[in-house]
Design an enzyme around this catalytic site. Structure first.
Site, PDB file in Angstrom:
ATOM      1  N   HIS A  34       0.589   3.912  -3.816  1.00 45.22           N
ATOM      2  CA  HIS A  34      -0.504   2.966  -3.550  1.00 45.22           C
ATOM      3  C   HIS A  34      -0.698   1.970  -4.670  1.00 45.22           C
ATOM      4  O   HIS A  34      -1.573   1.108  -4.597  1.00 45.22           O
ATOM      5  CB  HIS A  34      -1.809   3.723  -3.316  1.00 45.22           C
ATOM      6  CG  HIS A  34      -2.524   4.161  -4.568  1.00 45.22           C
ATOM      7  ND1 HIS A  34      -1.903   4.870  -5.579  1.00 45.22           N
ATOM      8  CD2 HIS A  34      -3.820   3.980  -4.972  1.00 45.22           C
ATOM      9  CE1 HIS A  34      -2.791   5.126  -6.539  1.00 45.22           C
ATOM     10  NE2 HIS A  34      -3.943   4.588  -6.200  1.00 45.22           N
TER      11      HIS A  34
ATOM     12  N   SER B 150       2.240  -7.572  -7.005  1.00 48.35           N
ATOM     13  CA  SER B 150       1.840  -6.692  -5.913  1.00 48.35           C
ATOM     14  C   SER B 150       2.810  -6.907  -4.763  1.00 48.35           C
ATOM     15  O   SER B 150       3.529  -7.914  -4.722  1.00 48.35           O
ATOM     16  CB  SER B 150       0.403  -6.982  -5.468  1.00 48.35           C
ATOM     17  OG  SER B 150      -0.520  -6.692  -6.501  1.00 48.35           O
TER      18      SER B 150
ATOM     19  N   MET C   6      -3.458  -5.291 -13.186  1.00 46.24           N
ATOM     20  CA  MET C   6      -3.989  -6.601 -13.538  1.00 46.24           C
ATOM     21  C   MET C   6      -2.902  -7.394 -14.271  1.00 46.24           C
ATOM     22  O   MET C   6      -2.434  -6.999 -15.329  1.00 46.24           O
ATOM     23  CB  MET C   6      -5.211  -6.395 -14.432  1.00 46.24           C
ATOM     24  CG  MET C   6      -6.002  -7.617 -14.778  1.00 46.24           C
ATOM     25  SD  MET C   6      -7.397  -7.103 -15.813  1.00 46.24           S
ATOM     26  CE  MET C   6      -8.271  -8.670 -15.962  1.00 46.24           C
TER      27      MET C   6
END
Length: 395
Positions: free
Chosen positions: A323, A306, A302
Site C-alpha cells: 500500500h 506514487s 513525501m
C-alpha cells in the site's frame, strides 16, 4: 516470494528482525489459515504487522485491521497537462485553496457540512440502518461529531497531492481514512476482543492479537460497525476529492474538473473472500486488494513517486499488493536523525508548506519505493507513475 515458514510468506526484501518476529507470532495463531502474506512494505505495527495480509477462519482480529478502519487512497486523472496548469499561475495559491477547503490535522473537522457532505451523511445514515438499528447509536455514542469529520484529512502520512504522470497529465491524489470515528470504533472493539481473551484464558503471543469468533454478538457488532466505518472512509475520500477538484477548477478558471479516470481503494480493511476453495475473512493491514486487472494505488513517501497499478491476481498473496513505501524509521527516531535542510532538499521542485512539523515524514524515513515496487512485480503491474507538483499535509 520467500517462504519463511509453512504459515508465513514474504515479499519484502527489506525486513528487519523485529518485524519478522511479529509476523511469526501472528502466523502462529490457530485461526490463521493458510498463511500470512507479508507485503514488500512490511514494518512493525500494533499487534499485527503493517503491510500484512491475514486470512482467518471464522474469526477476525480487530487490531489486524488497524485503528484507521478503511484507510486508503483515491486518485483522479484530469484533462489538463502540467504546462496548462502552470500557465494559469503559481501553484502556491492552489495549495492554499486546498488547505482552506479540506480541514487538516488531527482533531480538526468541518464547521458546517457542504451540500455534497450532507448527501453523503444521509447515505451513511441509511447504511447504518441497513446494517442494524444499533450501529448509528454506537457510532454517535463513540463520536457525536462524526458527521463533521466527513471531508477532513487528518495528519501523519495522510496527504493531498496534485501530481503528474509519465505523459505530463495532471492527477489529483489523496490518502485518508475513517478519521476519529473509525479510530474510536476500532479501539473499542480491540478492547472487547482483549476482554474476551482474558475471560476465556486464551494464551496469546500478543494481547493485541485477540480475536472475535464468528457467530457471537461481539463479532456481529464489530462486522456491522467495521463495514460502516469502511464506507465512511470511502465517502470521506470522495468528499475531499470533490473539494480538491473544485480548487483545481478555480485555478484553471473552469466550471468543474472533468474526471477522465478514478480509483478509490482501501488498504486497512476486512472482507469475506474465497481463497483455496474456502471462505475466509481476509484482513489487509496496509495492503490493497489486487485481483487480476483490479485498479489500485500505491503512494510513495513525501517527495517520491506514487503509482497507479493493476493487480496480477497472485494467489499466494491472497490477491494483494503493498500500500506504500513502509516506514524504516519511527517518527521519534526520524526527528532525531534527519534535519530540516535534508527535508527541504528532498522536496525540491514541489510546492509544499515548509515546516518542521513534517520532518518525521521525510522520504528517508521510509523504504525506497523503487525497491518496494521491484519486490511487487509478481503482485501488480504499473500503469502510471506519478510525481508530485503540490503536496498538502496536516501537522
Amino acid at each position: 516470494m520467500e517462504r519463511l515458514s509453512d504459515k508465513l510468506l514474504n515479499w519484502a526484501s527489506i525486513l528487519d528482525d523485529e518485524t519478522r518476529r511479529q509476523a511469526e507470532r501472528t502466523a502462529s495463531l490457530d485461526i490463521v489459515d493458510p498463511h500470512v502474506a507479508l507485503m514488500p512494505d512490511a514494518h512493525l505495527g500494533k499487534g499485527a504487522t503493517v503491510g500484512s495480509v491475514l486470512p482467518t477462519r471464522r474469526a477476525i482480529i480487530p487490531a489486524a485491521v488497524g485503528v484507521d478502519i478503511g484507510c486508503g487512497m483515491i486518485a483522479v486523472r484530469t484533462p489538463w497537462s502540467v504546462g496548462e496548469v502552470r500557465a494559469r499561475g503559481p501553484l502556491a495559491p492552489l495549495r492554499g485553496d486546498i488547505e482552506r477547503a479540506v480541514p487538516l490535522s488531527a482533531g480538526r473537522y468541518n464547521k458546517k457540512l457542504t451540500e455534497t457532505a450532507r448527501r453523503r451523511v444521509a447515505e451513511l445514515e441509511a447504511t447504518a440502518e441497513e446494517l442494524g438499528d444499533r450501529v448509528l447509536h454506537s457510532v454517535t455514542t463513540t463520536a457525536p461529531n462524526w458527521a463533521l469529520q466527513l471531508g477532513s484529512l487528518g495528519s501523519g502520512n495522510h496527504f493531498v497531492e496534485v501530481t503528474a504522470d509519465e505523459q505530463d497529465r495532471v492527477w489529483l491524489f489523496l490518502h485518508s481514512g475513517s478519521r476519529g470515528v473509525g479510530n474510536k470504533t476500532a479501539q473499542r472493539h480491540i478492547a472487547v476482543a482483549q476482554d474476551r481473551a482474558r475471560r476465556d484464558g486464551l494464551d496469546l503471543p500478543d494481547r493485541d492479537l485477540a480475536w472475535l469468533d464468528e457467530g457471537t454478538p461481539e463479532f456481529d457488532r464489530y462486522i456491522a460497525e467495521l463495514q460502516w466505518a469502511q464506507h465512511f472512509a470511502l465517502l470521506n475520500r470522495e468528499e475531499m476529492m470533490d473539494r480538491v477538484a473544485d480548487a483545481l477548477a478555480r485555478h484553471m478558471r473552469a466550471d468543474a474538473t472533468p474526471r477522465l479516470e478514478q480509483v478509490n481503494c482501501h488498504h486497512n480493511f476486512t472482507q469475506l473472500e474465497r481463497h483455496f476453495g474456502e471462505e475466509l475473512w481476509v484482513s489487509r493491514k496496509g495492503a490493497i486488494q489486487a485481483e487480476k486487472g483490479q485498479a489500485g494505488l500505491i503512494p510513495g513517501s513525501m517527495g517520491t513517486a506514487s503509482y497507479v497499478v493493476a493487480g496480477l491476481g497472485n494467489a499466494e498473496s491472497l490477491n494483494s499488493s503493498p500500500h506504500g513505501a513502509g516506514r524504516v524509521y519511527s517518527r521519534s527516531k526520524a526527528r532525531k536523525t534527519f534535519t530540516r535542510a535534508q527535508l527541504e532538499e528532498s522536496m525540491r521542485g514541489i510546492e509544499w508548506r515548509h515546516s518542521d512539523a513534517f520532518l518525521d515524514e521525510i522520504p528517508a524515513a521510509y523504504k525506497d519505493v523503487d525497491v518496494v515496487m521491484a519486490d511487487a512485480t509478481d503482485l501488480v503491474e504499473v500503469r502510471h507513475t506519478l510525481r508530485q507538483l503540490v503536496n498538502v499535509k496536516g501537522d
